[in-house]
Design a protein around this motif. Structure first.
Motif, PDB file in Angstrom:
ATOM      1  N   SER A   1      -2.484 -12.819 -14.432  1.00 14.94           N
ATOM      2  CA  SER A   1      -2.005 -12.926 -13.201  1.00 14.94           C
ATOM      3  C   SER A   1      -1.295 -11.495 -12.459  1.00 14.94           C
ATOM      4  O   SER A   1      -1.572 -11.236 -11.436  1.00 14.94           O
ATOM      5  CB  SER A   1      -0.696 -13.943 -13.112  1.00 14.94           C
ATOM      6  OG  SER A   1       0.348 -13.515 -14.014  1.00 14.94           O
TER       7      SER A   1
ATOM      8  N   ASP B   1      -2.755 -18.097 -12.526  1.00 13.03           N
ATOM      9  CA  ASP B   1      -2.038 -17.187 -11.802  1.00 13.03           C
ATOM     10  C   ASP B   1      -0.474 -17.832 -11.729  1.00 13.03           C
ATOM     11  O   ASP B   1       0.471 -16.963 -11.429  1.00 13.03           O
ATOM     12  CB  ASP B   1      -2.329 -17.648 -10.224  1.00 13.03           C
ATOM     13  CG  ASP B   1      -3.776 -16.907  -9.738  1.00 13.03           C
ATOM     14  OD1 ASP B   1      -4.078 -15.933 -10.485  1.00 13.03           O
ATOM     15  OD2 ASP B   1      -4.363 -17.694  -9.154  1.00 13.03           O
TER      16      ASP B   1
ATOM     17  N   GLU C   1      -4.686  -9.577 -11.909  1.00 15.31           N
ATOM     18  CA  GLU C   1      -5.154 -10.141 -10.657  1.00 15.31           C
ATOM     19  C   GLU C   1      -4.608  -9.554  -9.561  1.00 15.31           C
ATOM     20  O   GLU C   1      -5.187  -9.321  -8.517  1.00 15.31           O
ATOM     21  CB  GLU C   1      -5.399 -11.718 -10.883  1.00 15.31           C
ATOM     22  CG  GLU C   1      -5.678 -12.380  -9.709  1.00 15.31           C
ATOM     23  CD  GLU C   1      -7.166 -12.488  -9.684  1.00 15.31           C
ATOM     24  OE1 GLU C   1      -7.946 -12.781  -9.003  1.00 15.31           O
ATOM     25  OE2 GLU C   1      -8.075 -11.711 -10.622  1.00 15.31           O
ATOM     26  N   HIS C   2      -3.234  -9.522  -9.653  1.00 15.16           N
ATOM     27  CA  HIS C   2      -2.495  -9.102  -8.523  1.00 15.16           C
ATOM     28  C   HIS C   2      -2.964  -7.794  -8.207  1.00 15.16           C
ATOM     29  O   HIS C   2      -3.005  -7.502  -6.976  1.00 15.16           O
ATOM     30  CB  HIS C   2      -1.148  -9.354  -8.788  1.00 15.16           C
ATOM     31  CG  HIS C   2      -0.148  -8.877  -7.565  1.00 15.16           C
ATOM     32  ND1 HIS C   2       0.082  -9.382  -6.451  1.00 15.16           N
ATOM     33  CD2 HIS C   2       0.612  -7.627  -7.631  1.00 15.16           C
ATOM     34  CE1 HIS C   2       0.820  -8.621  -5.652  1.00 15.16           C
ATOM     35  NE2 HIS C   2       1.220  -7.854  -6.379  1.00 15.16           N
TER      36      HIS C   2
END
Length: 351
Positions: free
Chosen positions: A324, A263, A327-328
């Motif tokens: 990341s 992340d 994923e966000h």
């Protein structure tokens, strides 16, 4: 009676269990994961367990129990049970799920140390070791580089030169099952109650190392291939074994691909020991690609920073940034969907 403290049970886990609605039931640790059932070790022995319907269909694949998870289950019949709850995870070793953008695959949980095993033959690949290391450090797990088959002919000085930029992040052991002293040194690095997971490619000798550490044959191993001179892949699933008067060992199948699921891409600079250079760049938002006053590029041009380490950093950062960001966006979509579901439930309740 089995003492679960040897498997890592402690006061903190006991407190977490007391917060569960099922605290009166039995608890145990997942030692083997099959496709539809789980082997769980408890104080009363080993149980073959399945999931409740709510857990099986109400959770994503990543949220389902994995190797090392602590679960609460309802025993029934002889050595069988139903898993009804799972204690919150800590120190999860995972990787990006193959073929996906932002999905993660849990390999093991409650991991204290991870042995990154490579063999001192054609398998040695410092770039692969870096990849494993950054993912392990991301979850606050202690990485250890184990360079196995040290009985082979190899240039130790050259190998040490290859690993020097990551040696400050993790100890490096040279091991061989034919050199008992090297196994003893590794065994002394594992404390009672600790969980150690072995990761690496196929044929590097992970299963043989586990057997040597346990001083008995607990996992299947294969002979060296006559045609290639390399070790054959043996482990086909993750398995947990208990060392006598020591820690818990988890052997994993060899992996060809280990996608990063990080992340914070910015953490890579410190992990690969180039943060001193990044902090000296003229611009705080320097991307270290072609900006003026970039201390990282200057270090590469002056021969202070290995160009291959720099290239690896850029590659891993790009991969971590892509994960990341995806994923966000995934979390954002999930949050919007959950909000929509709540609104629909409220409307139905008001009808």
């Amino acid at each position: 009676m089995i003492h679960l403290n040897t498997y890592g049970w402690n006061d903190k886990l006991n407190q977490l269990k007391q917060e569960s609605a099922y605290k009166a039931l039995s608890h145990g640790r997942v030692t083997v994961v099959h496709r539809t059932c789980y082997e769980v070790i408890s104080e009363s022995g080993l149980h073959q367990c399945e999931l409740t319907g709510n857990m099986m269909f109400g959770k994503s694949d990543f949220e389902l129990p994995c190797m090392g998870d602590w679960v609460i289950f309802q025993p029934f019949d002889e050595n069988k049970g139903i898993i009804v709850d799972m204690l919150p995870r800590e120190r999860i070793l995972y990787r990006k799920k193959s073929g996906t953008i932002a999905d993660k695959q849990a390999i093991a949980s409650y991991v204290d140390k991870a042995f990154i095993v490579q063999s001192l033959d054609d398998n040695f690949n410092i770039r692969r070791a870096e990849r494993f290391m950054v993912q392990i450090l991301e979850e606050k797990i202690k990485p250890i580089l184990v360079l196995n088959k040290a009985d082979l002919d190899f240039d130790k000085q050259k190998i040490e030169e290859h690993v020097k930029h990551i040696a400050h992040q993790m100890p490096v052991f040279f091991t061989s099952i034919h050199q008992p002293q090297t196994i003893l040194q590794l065994r002394e690095f594992i404390a009672k109650g600790e969980t150690v997971v072995f990761v690496g490619s196929s044929g590097v000798g992970k299963s043989s190392l586990v057997n040597a550490l346990c001083e008995k044959s607990v996992l299947l191993t294969s002979d060296i291939s006559v045609s290639t001179g390399k070790g054959r892949h043996t482990s086909t699933r993750r398995e947990m074994v208990l060392m006598d008067a020591s820690g818990v060992l988890i052997d994993t199948p060899g992996v060809r691909e280990f996608g990063l699921a990080i992340d914070d891409p910015d953490s890579l600079a410190k992990m690969l020991e180039i943060s001193d250079f990044t902090e000296s760049c003229r611009f705080k938002d320097c991307e270290h690609i072609n900006e003026p006053g970039c201390a990282v590029l200057e270090a590469v041009n002056c021969g202070i920073l290995d160009p291959k380490v720099y290239e690896s950093y850029l590659k891993l950062r790009k991969e971590a940034w892509h994960f990341s960001t995806s994923e966000h966006e995934k979390r954002k979509r999930d949050k919007s969907f959950s909000k929509l579901v709540d609104e629909v439930k409220k409307r139905k309740a008001n009808l």
